[in-house]
Design a protein around this motif. Structure first.
Motif, PDB file in Angstrom:
ATOM      1  N   SER A 238      47.580  -0.377  14.423  1.00 31.63           N
ATOM      2  CA  SER A 238      47.517  -1.308  15.538  1.00 31.63           C
ATOM      3  C   SER A 238      46.068  -1.428  15.991  1.00 31.63           C
ATOM      4  N   ARG A 239      45.803  -2.421  16.828  1.00 29.12           N
ATOM      5  CA  ARG A 239      44.457  -2.590  17.367  1.00 29.12           C
ATOM      6  C   ARG A 239      44.576  -3.154  18.773  1.00 29.12           C
ATOM      7  N   ASP A 240      43.582  -2.838  19.588  1.00 33.36           N
ATOM      8  CA  ASP A 240      43.567  -3.436  20.902  1.00 33.36           C
ATOM      9  C   ASP A 240      42.570  -4.595  20.904  1.00 33.36           C
ATOM     10  N   ALA A 241      42.516  -5.298  21.998  1.00 31.77           N
ATOM     11  CA  ALA A 241      41.691  -6.500  22.059  1.00 31.77           C
ATOM     12  C   ALA A 241      40.223  -6.177  22.268  1.00 31.77           C
ATOM     13  N   LYS A 242      39.967  -4.923  22.581  1.00 34.20           N
ATOM     14  CA  LYS A 242      38.592  -4.559  22.918  1.00 34.20           C
ATOM     15  C   LYS A 242      37.813  -4.119  21.697  1.00 34.20           C
ATOM     16  N   ASN A 243      38.059  -2.888  21.239  1.00 31.65           N
ATOM     17  CA  ASN A 243      37.238  -2.407  20.134  1.00 31.65           C
ATOM     18  C   ASN A 243      37.832  -1.247  19.363  1.00 31.65           C
ATOM     19  N   THR A 244      39.140  -1.011  19.447  1.00 28.50           N
ATOM     20  CA  THR A 244      39.698   0.175  18.825  1.00 28.50           C
ATOM     21  C   THR A 244      40.878  -0.173  17.918  1.00 28.50           C
ATOM     22  N   VAL A 245      40.918   0.487  16.785  1.00 26.02           N
ATOM     23  CA  VAL A 245      42.071   0.391  15.879  1.00 26.02           C
ATOM     24  C   VAL A 245      42.680   1.779  15.762  1.00 26.02           C
ATOM     25  N   TYR A 246      43.986   1.824  15.657  1.00 27.82           N
ATOM     26  CA  TYR A 246      44.713   3.087  15.656  1.00 27.82           C
ATOM     27  C   TYR A 246      45.550   3.229  14.379  1.00 27.82           C
TER      28      TYR A 246
ATOM     29  N   ALA B  17      46.386  -1.835   6.721  1.00 24.48           N
ATOM     30  CA  ALA B  17      45.421  -2.812   7.202  1.00 24.48           C
ATOM     31  C   ALA B  17      46.073  -3.705   8.241  1.00 24.48           C
ATOM     32  N   ILE B  18      45.228  -4.296   9.076  1.00 31.60           N
ATOM     33  CA  ILE B  18      45.705  -5.165  10.143  1.00 31.60           C
ATOM     34  C   ILE B  18      44.782  -6.373  10.234  1.00 31.60           C
TER      35      ILE B  18
END
Length: 122
Positions: free
Chosen positions: A71-79, A50-51
């Protein structure tokens, strides 16, 4: 609520790597902590990683610690970067969103994707 769509699953040999992605729709993505769960045939759904909302804090299941990275980006995606994969990592992997950062219980996650299959061959 947020809508989630996973991608990136597949078949890989033991020791290999995969990166899963989870794209979220809606303008509230940054309001949620995000998690990954997995479910193997005949087994219960289990927490993987979890993040936090900001991405500054993460936690992992002991079984994947040191091998997987969320990880996650600032837009809309989690990896979910998965390295050194083992046959026991074989499962359907689900992305989920929660307002309760710190939980490992799937019942605390209110939005779910459809899942993506990961198969690790020995």
């Amino acid at each position: 609520q947020v809508q989630l769509v996973e991608s990136g699953g597949g078949l890989v040999q033991a020791g290999g790597s995969l990166r899963l992605s989870c794209a979220a729709s809606g303008r509230t993505f940054s309001s949620y902590a995000m998690g990954w769960f997995r479910q193997a045939p005949g087994k219960e759904r289990e927490f993987v990683a979890a993040i936090s909302r900001s991405g500054g804090s993460t936690y992992y299941a002991n079984s994947v610690k040191g091998r997987f990275t969320i990880s996650r980006d600032a837009k809309n995606t989690v990896y979910l970067q998965m390295n050194s994969l083992k046959p026991e990592d074989t499962a359907v992997y689900y992305c989920a969103a929660t307002s309760t950062y710190g939980s490992t219980w799937w019942t605390d996650f209110g939005s779910w994707g459809q899942g993506t299959q990961v198969t690790v061959s020995s």
